[in-house]
Design a protein around this motif. Structure first.
Motif, short mmCIF file in Angstrom:
data_model
loop_
_atom_site.label_atom_id
_atom_site.label_comp_id
_atom_site.label_asym_id
_atom_site.label_seq_id
_atom_site.Cartn_x
_atom_site.Cartn_y
_atom_site.Cartn_z
N VAL A 198 0.85 -1.35 0.09
CA VAL A 198 0.13 0.04 0.00
C VAL A 198 0.87 1.29 -0.12
N GLY A 199 0.03 2.09 -0.25
CA GLY A 199 0.83 3.79 -0.34
C GLY A 199 0.43 4.33 0.86
N ALA A 200 1.19 5.00 1.39
CA ALA A 200 1.02 5.92 2.77
C ALA A 200 1.80 7.27 2.37
N ALA A 201 1.07 8.23 3.20
CA ALA A 201 2.01 9.70 3.11
C ALA A 201 1.46 10.33 4.33
N ALA A 202 2.35 11.30 4.74
CA ALA A 202 2.05 12.34 6.03
C ALA A 202 0.64 12.76 5.83
N ILE A 203 0.02 13.11 6.87
CA ILE A 203 -1.62 13.49 6.86
C ILE A 203 -1.93 14.51 7.61
N GLY A 204 -2.25 15.86 7.23
CA GLY A 204 -2.40 16.85 7.96
C GLY A 204 -3.64 16.85 8.79
N ASN A 205 -4.77 16.36 8.29
CA ASN A 205 -6.07 16.25 9.08
C ASN A 205 -5.94 15.46 10.05
N ARG A 206 -6.27 15.76 11.39
CA ARG A 206 -6.27 15.16 12.40
C ARG A 206 -6.93 14.06 12.42
N PRO A 207 -8.29 14.18 12.31
CA PRO A 207 -9.28 12.98 12.09
C PRO A 207 -8.91 11.79 11.39
N THR A 208 -8.50 12.28 10.04
CA THR A 208 -8.15 11.43 8.89
C THR A 208 -6.86 10.57 9.32
N ARG A 209 -5.93 11.38 9.75
CA ARG A 209 -4.74 10.85 10.39
C ARG A 209 -4.75 9.66 11.51
N THR A 210 -5.80 10.05 12.58
CA THR A 210 -5.92 9.22 13.56
C THR A 210 -6.64 8.00 13.03
N LEU A 211 -7.55 8.08 11.92
CA LEU A 211 -8.26 6.75 11.63
C LEU A 211 -6.99 5.97 10.56
N VAL A 212 -6.36 6.40 9.94
CA VAL A 212 -5.25 5.81 9.22
C VAL A 212 -4.23 5.05 9.90
N ARG A 213 -3.83 5.76 11.15
CA ARG A 213 -2.85 5.21 12.29
C ARG A 213 -3.58 3.98 12.77
N TRP A 214 -4.46 4.10 13.34
CA TRP A 214 -5.29 2.96 13.98
C TRP A 214 -5.55 1.84 13.02
N SER A 215 -5.96 2.29 11.65
CA SER A 215 -6.11 1.03 10.88
C SER A 215 -4.90 0.36 10.51
N ALA A 216 -3.78 0.92 10.43
CA ALA A 216 -2.48 0.36 10.17
C ALA A 216 -2.05 -0.30 11.40
N ARG A 217 -2.32 0.14 12.61
CA ARG A 217 -1.96 -0.60 13.82
C ARG A 217 -2.58 -1.92 14.10
N LEU A 218 -3.87 -1.79 13.79
CA LEU A 218 -4.67 -3.08 13.91
C LEU A 218 -4.60 -4.20 12.71
N ALA A 219 -3.87 -3.74 11.59
CA ALA A 219 -3.81 -4.75 10.73
C ALA A 219 -2.86 -5.92 10.99
N ALA A 220 -3.12 -7.19 10.52
CA ALA A 220 -2.14 -8.09 11.22
C ALA A 220 -0.80 -8.10 10.06
N TYR A 221 -0.91 -7.62 8.87
CA TYR A 221 0.26 -7.68 8.17
C TYR A 221 0.18 -6.18 7.30
N ARG A 222 1.42 -5.81 7.11
CA ARG A 222 1.50 -4.74 6.21
C ARG A 222 2.84 -4.62 5.41
N SER A 223 2.58 -4.24 4.13
CA SER A 223 4.06 -3.82 3.34
C SER A 223 3.54 -2.61 2.52
N TYR A 224 4.77 -2.06 2.09
CA TYR A 224 4.47 -0.77 1.47
C TYR A 224 5.20 -0.66 -0.02
N ARG A 225 4.67 0.10 -0.94
CA ARG A 225 5.18 0.18 -2.30
C ARG A 225 6.44 1.08 -2.46
N ASP A 226 6.67 1.97 -1.37
CA ASP A 226 7.98 2.47 -1.47
C ASP A 226 8.31 2.87 -0.11
N THR A 227 9.65 3.19 0.22
CA THR A 227 10.30 3.57 1.41
C THR A 227 9.45 4.79 2.17
#
Length: 412
Positions: A147-176
């Motif tokens: 998946v792709g990820a980037a810094a997010i300025g909007n606080r509600p969006t950032r919070t939802l994205v952060r917790w989604s990632a934390r709750l996933a069992a596996y993560r890999s990314y398409r770039d560093t």
């Protein structure tokens, strides 16, 4: 790849799939190819944006992602606002019920952890959070794959994205850059890996540029209005992008070059129409691409590609055609660097047609050399994605005997 009771594993795929974005569907196609090759007994279905399209195109059952059909239309009337609000509640139960029926759910590629294009927190970020939270609740392994990820300025969006990632069992990314962005947002990425975009796993047609129209240039355009933090300047950014791109296409035509316009999403069609009307030349045509395979065929027939959408770039690079990026986000710059073309990036926010044409000419002078570079980089990408799929099997289907090396369940 079967549960303990011997029945075939139930695998779900999740995302804005079948909704008109060719890049998203290409990532799905790559994951389905992996599942059919490595785990053919799996029973696969989707929770997605365009279920009818996904079922027709890929032959798997699919359920609509959102209960409220007007989810992505602007709600101004009381009824529409109430419908959206009710939909959020209904979707929580629908998502939980769907994920409960699966052992594994895969989110295939896509920029699901970024907001480089306009995004509301209660839209897809909320849907992704429901998925990952439900997965943790019911013990379903949710994998965010390439998946792709980037810094997010909007606080509600950032919070939802952060917790989604934390709750996933596996993560890999398409770039560093994506992994670094998640680390900066407070996610433990110590065991997360980086691989090429999933679309590099799709079969590529052979380059046919020498036998195609002489001097053909593919120009990939986009309905670009800036990112999530650019809403106040969205129309200004769009006008500047459209004007600069139009002037560039006109310069190509004045030089006698045939130009084929490419898109990557249904929403790009008005940009194509505007450029064709403004340039008014039989040398400018529009491609009818319904998949990444179609885009690859178009770019393989070109001498050179100049493109904005991320997966237009992926397709051109995948087939080995020298490419110049009209870059709208760091992910495009990272992709070009990975493929050895980092010198050929131009900001989509500040399109300078004269400077762009100079870069284009410099690119064409090195065409033969860059084609060799792209061949070598594609070979590396293929090997890395083979490793990605091996790691994915180990993480999601440990019953097959692979070491459980990449899975993790974080404590939120």
């Amino acid at each position: 790849m079967t549960p303990a009771n011997g029945t075939p594993a139930r695998v779900g795929v999740f995302g804005l799939l079948g909704s008109g974005n060719l890049g998203n569907d290409g990532s799905l196609e790559a994951v389905l190819g992996y599942l059919r090759a490595e785990h053919p007994e799996a029973v696969v279905d989707a929770l997605c944006g365009g279920p009818e399209v996904v079922t027709a195109r890929y032959g798997i059952p699919a359920t609509r992602l959102h209960w409220y059909r007007g989810e992505y239309r602007t709600a101004s009337r009381a009824g529409a606002i109430a419908g959206k609000a009710l939909g959020k509640l209904v979707d929580a139960f629908r998502t939980a019920a769907w994920i409960h029926r699966h052992e594994v759910v895969i989110v295939p590629g896509m920029g699901v952890l970024e907001a480089t294009l306009p995004l509301r927190p209660w839209g897809f970020p909320y849907a992704l959070f429901l998925l990952c939270a439900s997965g943790r609740l019911f013990g379903t392994r949710v994998a965010l794959v390439g998946v792709g990820a980037a810094a997010i300025g909007n606080r509600p969006t950032r919070t939802l994205v952060r917790w989604s990632a934390r709750l996933a069992a596996y993560r890999s990314y398409r770039d560093t850059l994506s992994r670094d962005a998640m680390r900066a947002m407070g996610v433990d990425t110590a065991r997360d890996e980086v691989y090429p975009d999933l679309a590099f796993a799709l079969p590529a047609p052979p380059s046919s540029a020498p036998s195609g129209p002489p001097g053909l240039v593919c120009v990939g355009v986009m309905d670009f209005h800036g990112g999530d933090d650019d809403r106040a300047r969205a129309e200004e950014i769009h006008r500047r992008y459209l004007d600069g791109t139009t002037r560039f296409v006109r310069a190509l035509v004045e030089d006698g070059r045939p130009v084929q316009l490419l898109t990557g999403d249904e929403c790009d069609a008005p940009v194509v129409a505007a450029i064709i009307d403004a340039v008014d030349s039989p040398l400018v045509t529009a491609a009818e691409a319904a998949s990444l395979a179609d885009l690859m065929r178009e770019t393989a027939a070109a001498d050179t590609v100049v493109a904005t959408r991320y997966h237009n770039l992926v397709c051109a690079l995948r087939v080995g055609t020298p490419t110049l990026a009209l870059s709208y986000a760091a992910k495009s710059d990272a992709l070009m660097a990975r493929m050895g073309l980092d010198a050929y990036c131009h900001s989509a926010r500040e399109v300078d047609a004269d400077r762009l044409y100079e870069q284009f000419q410099a690119l064409e002078k090195r065409s033969a050399e860059l084609r060799r570079t792209l061949t070598e980089r594609n070979q590396v990408a293929t090997r890395q994605l083979e490793h990605q799929f091996t790691a994915l099997t180990a993480a999601l289907f440990p019953a097959t005997g692979h070491a459980h090396t990449h899975a993790r369940q974080e404590t939120p």
